[in-house]
Design an enzyme around this catalytic site. Sequence first.
Site, PDB file in Angstrom:
ATOM      1  N   HIS A  28      11.178   0.096   8.598  1.00 44.27           N
ATOM      2  CA  HIS A  28      12.668  -0.905   7.688  1.00 44.27           C
ATOM      3  C   HIS A  28      12.768  -0.190   6.726  1.00 44.27           C
ATOM      4  O   HIS A  28      12.953   1.015   6.532  1.00 44.27           O
ATOM      5  CB  HIS A  28      11.733  -2.792   7.134  1.00 44.27           C
ATOM      6  N   HIS A  31      11.295   1.466   3.955  1.00 41.71           N
ATOM      7  CA  HIS A  31      10.543   3.432   4.697  1.00 41.71           C
ATOM      8  C   HIS A  31      11.719   4.083   4.604  1.00 41.71           C
ATOM      9  O   HIS A  31      11.861   5.172   4.098  1.00 41.71           O
ATOM     10  CB  HIS A  31       9.940   2.254   5.463  1.00 41.71           C
ATOM     11  N   CYS A 137      -6.183  -7.450  -3.204  1.00 44.08           N
ATOM     12  CA  CYS A 137      -5.152  -7.318  -2.843  1.00 44.08           C
ATOM     13  C   CYS A 137      -5.036  -6.506  -1.270  1.00 44.08           C
ATOM     14  O   CYS A 137      -5.146  -5.793  -1.681  1.00 44.08           O
ATOM     15  CB  CYS A 137      -4.242  -7.416  -3.097  1.00 44.08           C
ATOM     16  N   CYS A 140      -1.835  -4.058  -1.258  1.00 45.68           N
ATOM     17  CA  CYS A 140      -1.653  -3.304  -1.626  1.00 45.68           C
ATOM     18  C   CYS A 140      -2.790  -2.581  -1.310  1.00 45.68           C
ATOM     19  O   CYS A 140      -3.046  -1.325  -1.775  1.00 45.68           O
ATOM     20  CB  CYS A 140      -1.596  -3.567  -3.195  1.00 45.68           C
ATOM     21  N   CYS A 162      -0.982 -11.545  -6.081  1.00 42.98           N
ATOM     22  CA  CYS A 162      -0.107 -10.738  -6.879  1.00 42.98           C
ATOM     23  C   CYS A 162       1.054 -10.370  -6.938  1.00 42.98           C
ATOM     24  O   CYS A 162       1.846 -11.288  -6.301  1.00 42.98           O
ATOM     25  CB  CYS A 162      -0.523  -9.490  -4.504  1.00 42.98           C
ATOM     26  N   HIS A 165       2.748  -9.131  -3.441  1.00 41.73           N
ATOM     27  CA  HIS A 165       2.865  -9.366  -2.454  1.00 41.73           C
ATOM     28  C   HIS A 165       2.979 -11.120  -2.276  1.00 41.73           C
ATOM     29  O   HIS A 165       3.502 -11.810  -1.505  1.00 41.73           O
ATOM     30  CB  HIS A 165       2.336  -9.395  -1.692  1.00 41.73           C
ATOM     31  N   LYS A 313      11.392  -7.228  -3.796  1.00 41.58           N
ATOM     32  CA  LYS A 313      11.686  -6.360  -2.422  1.00 41.58           C
ATOM     33  C   LYS A 313      10.915  -6.478  -1.370  1.00 41.58           C
ATOM     34  O   LYS A 313      11.185  -7.107  -0.536  1.00 41.58           O
ATOM     35  CB  LYS A 313      10.301  -5.526  -3.405  1.00 41.58           C
ATOM     36  N   LYS A 316       8.464  -6.646   5.480  1.00 43.42           N
ATOM     37  CA  LYS A 316       8.214  -6.842   6.401  1.00 43.42           C
ATOM     38  C   LYS A 316       8.801  -8.788   6.705  1.00 43.42           C
ATOM     39  O   LYS A 316       9.659  -8.967   7.553  1.00 43.42           O
ATOM     40  CB  LYS A 316       7.135  -7.060   6.971  1.00 43.42           C
TER      41      LYS A 316
END
Length: 537
Positions: A28, A31, A137, A140, A162, A165, A313, A316
């Site tokens: 995405h 990245h 997690c 991670c 987490c 996430h 952040k 996905k």
Amino acid sequence: MAATGSEKQGATAYYVSTPIYYVNDAPHLGHAYTTVAGDVLTRWHRQRGEKVWYLTGTDEHGQKIMRTAEANDVTPQAWCDKLVEEAWKPLWEHLNIANDDFIRTTEKRHTDRVQEFVQDLYDKGEIYKGGYEGPYCVGCEEYKLPGDLIDGEGEFAGQKLCPVHKKPVELLKEENYFFKLSEYGPKLLEFYAANPGFIQPESARNEVVNFVEQGLQDLSISRSTFDWGVPVPWDDKHVIYVWIDALLNYATAVGYGANQEKFDGTFPADVHLIGKDILRFHSVIWPAMLMAQGLPLPGKVVANGWLMVGGEKMSKSNLTGIKPQDLTSHFGVDAYRWYFLRAIAYGSDGSFSWEDFTARYTSELANDYGNLASRVAAMVGKYFGGALPEATAVGDAERAVQEGLAKAVATADQKIGEELDFQSGILAVFDFVKQVNGYITEQEPWKVAKDTTPEGQARLATILYTAAEALRGVAVLLNAVMPETSQSLWESLGAEESLGALADQKVQDAGAWGILPAGTTVTKGAVLFPRLEEKPA
Ligand code: MSP
């Protein structure tokens, strides 16, 4: 002391890496952000005439990938093969990423060496067997410290989440092998103090130093509740922890344990580019692993900020469906490569919006830069039949442009090539573009053209030579960021024929004046940044 910092023994390549990305899904915008930054940095160094090694790849082991494959009813290997070939490699090609290698952690060239590395540490007494219980997690792929967790709300009320996430952690209890990481705290602190530029930006460095000062725990380096990983060589009921496996890619990909000459000439990395989410792995665990083996440490670890969506952040799950390809099909690949580095200070968080991208594209790329290129080419065509005239009437106005270019080159080289401050480097070039536009507006070549005396024609020739020569410099400076449009401008200036390939023009020489020879054939090439279509629904 084993850790001597960034000095390489007899090394020649400027070695830059991206993180190797998890292939649980397609790439995405986040990245692509790190990968484009690395591509710009390495293209810049190549254009200085340096030997460069740019590495990217994929991280294919671990529970996260295994679960995704299971959910899709295929083997993990089949899942990885498909994603790598159909999503990851094609995107990097599409974005014009000039990586020298692509490492996959399921390749034998990697797995064999990972086993050797870990076996070596075991033989040296750096690894022992123990038990561990703690919150893990899977997103991670990391055991969390209880203090790092946040309290869940809503559907997760009463659970610990987490912080990255925002999903519940799992309580794991396993018998594992441990690496004696705790012993490396003092050595790491000593290393950070001796190498103040090792972790960038400053905020990242402070975070790591504080973390290490609090004391390190030993690190669990194996897992035994699933088998998608590299087997621990002395105990095949365990697989090697995915992060140990992954970090080693930076060594295995450049010949560790297999090709000593290549390894000596490349390792360690000059720059590990990462996102700030994986800072501790790269600035604590990775250097400690290298210290334990007596291997040299990387030059620097540079953390970029996060691309954000709705204050979170980008990941996905919150992407709102925007893929890199949706943006490139609208704005073009070059504008895409330019936008994120131009709009966000590297190291800080930033958000993407169609409105901001559209506004910057129109004003900076299309109006300032694209129009300048097409106006200059059109006037050389109209007034001099496309043959670049000679500058015989140089005055203060021209000297100011010459100085402007030299300054843009020096600033961009320092900012992009040394400081990884892509935004300031790009701005320096676009400030110069503005200066040249101002020069043309002031000199009014279309009016000077009406003066048919020899003096008038000499002025006209001088103005157009100055503008074309300025653009020659701009094409060189923007080649790392926007290679396709720079090439198109290069050809339109006739420079390919008179000066040779754009990639061979040294960036440090780009500020010299009078490089483009008079007589060169200038043609009106394709519009560099076409007007944007309606935004897709
Ligand atoms: N596999 C590990 C890395 C191992 S490196 C030895 C991993 N992979 S990942 O697929 O999750 O990619 C993480 C990296 O992708 C980040 O460190 C960052 O470089 C990039 N980004 C992913 N999402 C991002 C944003 N939203 N914003 C900016 N960069 C982001 O972690």
